[in-house]
Design an enzyme around this catalytic site. Structure first.
Site, mmCIF file in Angstrom:
data_model
loop_
_atom_site.group_PDB
_atom_site.id
_atom_site.type_symbol
_atom_site.label_atom_id
_atom_site.label_comp_id
_atom_site.label_asym_id
_atom_site.label_seq_id
_atom_site.Cartn_x
_atom_site.Cartn_y
_atom_site.Cartn_z
ATOM 1 N N GLU A 1 -134.763 37.933 -72.571
ATOM 2 C CA GLU A 1 -134.138 38.103 -71.251
ATOM 3 C C GLU A 1 -135.125 38.782 -70.320
ATOM 4 O O GLU A 1 -135.729 39.798 -70.680
ATOM 5 C CB GLU A 1 -132.889 39.000 -71.318
ATOM 6 C CG GLU A 1 -131.653 38.321 -71.834
ATOM 7 C CD GLU A 1 -130.422 39.210 -71.780
ATOM 8 O OE1 GLU A 1 -130.289 40.013 -70.834
ATOM 9 O OE2 GLU A 1 -129.606 39.102 -72.707
ATOM 10 N N GLU B 1 -128.548 43.083 -77.394
ATOM 11 C CA GLU B 1 -128.776 44.463 -76.907
ATOM 12 C C GLU B 1 -127.983 45.480 -77.725
ATOM 13 O O GLU B 1 -127.086 46.159 -77.220
ATOM 14 C CB GLU B 1 -128.427 44.563 -75.424
ATOM 15 C CG GLU B 1 -129.361 43.738 -74.560
ATOM 16 C CD GLU B 1 -129.203 43.984 -73.060
ATOM 17 O OE1 GLU B 1 -128.134 44.446 -72.632
ATOM 18 O OE2 GLU B 1 -130.159 43.702 -72.319
HETATM 19 C C1 BG6 Z 1 -128.321 42.260 -70.253
HETATM 20 C C2 BG6 Z 1 -127.297 41.443 -70.946
HETATM 21 O O1 BG6 Z 1 -127.852 43.565 -70.238
HETATM 22 O O2 BG6 Z 1 -128.636 42.038 -68.931
HETATM 23 C C3 BG6 Z 1 -126.748 40.288 -70.141
HETATM 24 O O3 BG6 Z 1 -127.692 41.018 -72.214
HETATM 25 C C4 BG6 Z 1 -126.706 40.668 -68.687
HETATM 26 O O4 BG6 Z 1 -125.501 39.946 -70.658
HETATM 27 C C5 BG6 Z 1 -128.104 40.947 -68.206
HETATM 28 O O5 BG6 Z 1 -126.079 39.737 -67.885
HETATM 29 C C6 BG6 Z 1 -128.232 41.267 -66.733
HETATM 30 O O6 BG6 Z 1 -127.364 42.295 -66.373
HETATM 31 P P1 BG6 Z 1 -126.274 42.098 -65.234
HETATM 32 O O7 BG6 Z 1 -125.406 43.271 -65.311
HETATM 33 O O8 BG6 Z 1 -127.021 42.005 -63.981
HETATM 34 O O9 BG6 Z 1 -125.552 40.838 -65.541
#
Ligand code: BG6
Length: 476
Positions: free
Chosen positions: A372, A179
């Protein structure tokens, strides 16, 4: 009509959110270890509160996380049981170079990942490795000011040379920076940037971004030289900013919001800074620290695929900043009356994924990889730690349908899909364990209590079926 036969189904994690063992086998401390849970976290991750050492007043969840360092065999066996074809994970830079600026790597750290990759290979799981998932050794933060300093490129290059050579044949898929656009919203978390009062915060962020972009192109070059089989991707946090109304001012605002993120990928995928960002920086009197050779390096070493994360769409407005924004720091948005939000305010929008895929594919004409996607939710386990997570299954099923439409009806070349947090882990933004994403429940709470026992959730068997049917059977 279906996904390609070699479609890479799997899950994604990050070292600091699951490994724990923060000071084991020579590992050094990193920015990500120093982000405490609680009300100071946002100030720390945005670079407004200095946290360069642990103190007794805070709890730091990444120090132990879910202790995957000592459980990785069990965890990878569970991933294999689900039928994973790929496992996206990140290397902790400070396991390999504990301070970041050493000349020689830490053998114990290198061996740990070699064993882990071999464990994946045992089950025919392809590792997809993020070289930096938000982490930066704290020594580099304290001594050099992190990515605002060009020397970081040299240290990052050293890390890349070591891992590309050591893991040649074991790892083929790489992502240079997780990201990369998160540096704008959470600069300490994403790039180790803490700001002194006199500093021009925006200028520092863009200078640091330039260094990361040059480092990314250099990594791509070296990866291809070391092994022409290597495939290197960028990684965008896709925010899908929608205009709040059809007022052209709102449309323009959403276009600008999109460009603010896409500029990173424009550089990584097209090899040059787009005019709109150069003009914007010129107006702000920000000079990018170009050195001889940077332009050629960027131009000649573009990425092989476009990796991105997608959790929700967002809404923007040209009106002065409203206080009713939801979704947190990284996915901050105005409310969308057409969508329901998760417990953390992220607005659930499967079609937004298809829209994002189309935008990215039109813009870059390179294969996409959804690295993701997932739902952070409060799970209520029964007395055996079993969780009936139909809400998670529904979220994922709706998003996989949208992604399938993108492939089948829009002709998008999609390499794979890795669900965020296949096993419960520490939340990046909030530091909570309570915000769970996994197919596998981990018995651990926000403050480190629990047995760490792993238990399959209902979604475990569902995802297994999705994978074995290559995305055809989404029923539940
Ligand atoms: C993304 C990241 O922003 O979202 C992860 O690459 C992160 O590291 C994921 O865990 C989900 O966000 P969060 O804050 O719910 O863990």
């Amino acid at each position: 009509m279906s996904f390609r036969k070699d479609f890479l189904w799997g899950g994604a994690t990050a070292a600091n959110q699951c490994e724990g063992a923060y000071a084991v086998d020579g590992r050094g401390i990193a920015n990500v270890d120093l982000s405490p849970i609680g009300e100071d976290r946002i100030k720390v991750i945005t670079g407004k509160l200095k946290m360069f050492d642990f103190d007794d007043q805070h709890f730091y969840p990444a120090r132990e996380a879910i202790d995957m360092y000592h459980h990785y065999k069990e965890d990878i066996a569970l991933f294999a049981d689900m039928g994973f074809r790929v496992y996206r994970l990140s290397i902790a830079w400070s396991r390999i170079f504990p301070k970041g600026d050493e000349l020689e790597p830490n053998e114990a750290g290198l061996q740990f990942y070699e064993d882990l990759f071999n464990e994946c290979r045992k089950y025919n799981i392809e590792p997809l490795v993020t070289i930096t998932h938000f982490d930066c050794p704290i020594h580099l933060v304290k001594e050099y000011g992190a990515w605002r300093n060009r020397k970081l490129i040299v240290f990052y290059e050293r890390l890349c040379r070591v891992i590309f050579n050591r893991y040649k044949g074991l790892v083929k898929y790489w992502i240079t920076f997780n990201e990369i656009n998160a540096i704008l919203e959470a600069p300490f978390l994403a790039a180790g940037l803490y700001f002194e009062e006199h500093e021009d915060v925006e200028a520092v962020k863009y200078i640091a971004s330039h260094h990361e972009l040059v480092a990314s192109a250099l990594a791509t070059k070296i990866a291809h030289e070391v092994d022409p089989e290597n495939k290197v991707g960028c990684m965008l946090a896709a925010l899908a900013p929608y205009p709040q109304t059809c007022n052209p001012e709102d449309i323009w605002k959403s276009k600008q919001a999109e460009n603010e993120s896409y500029f990173f990928i424009d550089v990584q995928a097209r090899g040059e800074y787009p005019a709109y960002v150069l003009k914007a920086l010129e107006r702000k009197n920000i000079t990018l620290p170009f050195q001889d050779g940077d332009r050629e390096l960027l131009k000649e070493n573009t990425v092989d695929f476009i990796g991105f994360s997608y959790y929700s769409s967002t809404v923007v407005s040209a009106a002065p900043k409203s206080t009713d924004s939801i979704g947190g720091v990284l996915l901050s948005s105005l409310p969308n009356p057409y969508l329901k939000a998760s417990e953390w305010g992220q607005q659930i929008d499967p079609l937004g994924l298809r829209i994002t895929m189309n935008t990215l594919y039109d813009r870059y004409q390179k294969p996409l990889f959804i690295v993701e996607n997932g739902l952070g939710a409060v799970d209520i386990p029964d007395k055996n730690n079993y969780v009936e997570d139909d809400y998670r299954i529904k979220y994922l099923s709706d998003h996989i349908k949208a992604m399938r439409d993108g492939v089948n009806y829009d002709g998008i070349d999609l390499l794979g899909y890795t669900v965020w947090g296949p096993i419960d882990l520490v939340s990046a933004e909030s530091g909570e364990m309570k915000k769970r994403y996994g197919f596998i429940h981990v018995d651990r709470d926000n403050f480190g209590q629990g047995t760490l026992k792993r238990t399959k959730k209902k979604s475990f068997e569902w995802y297994k079926k999705v994978i074995s049917s290559n995305g055809e059977d989404l029923n539940y």
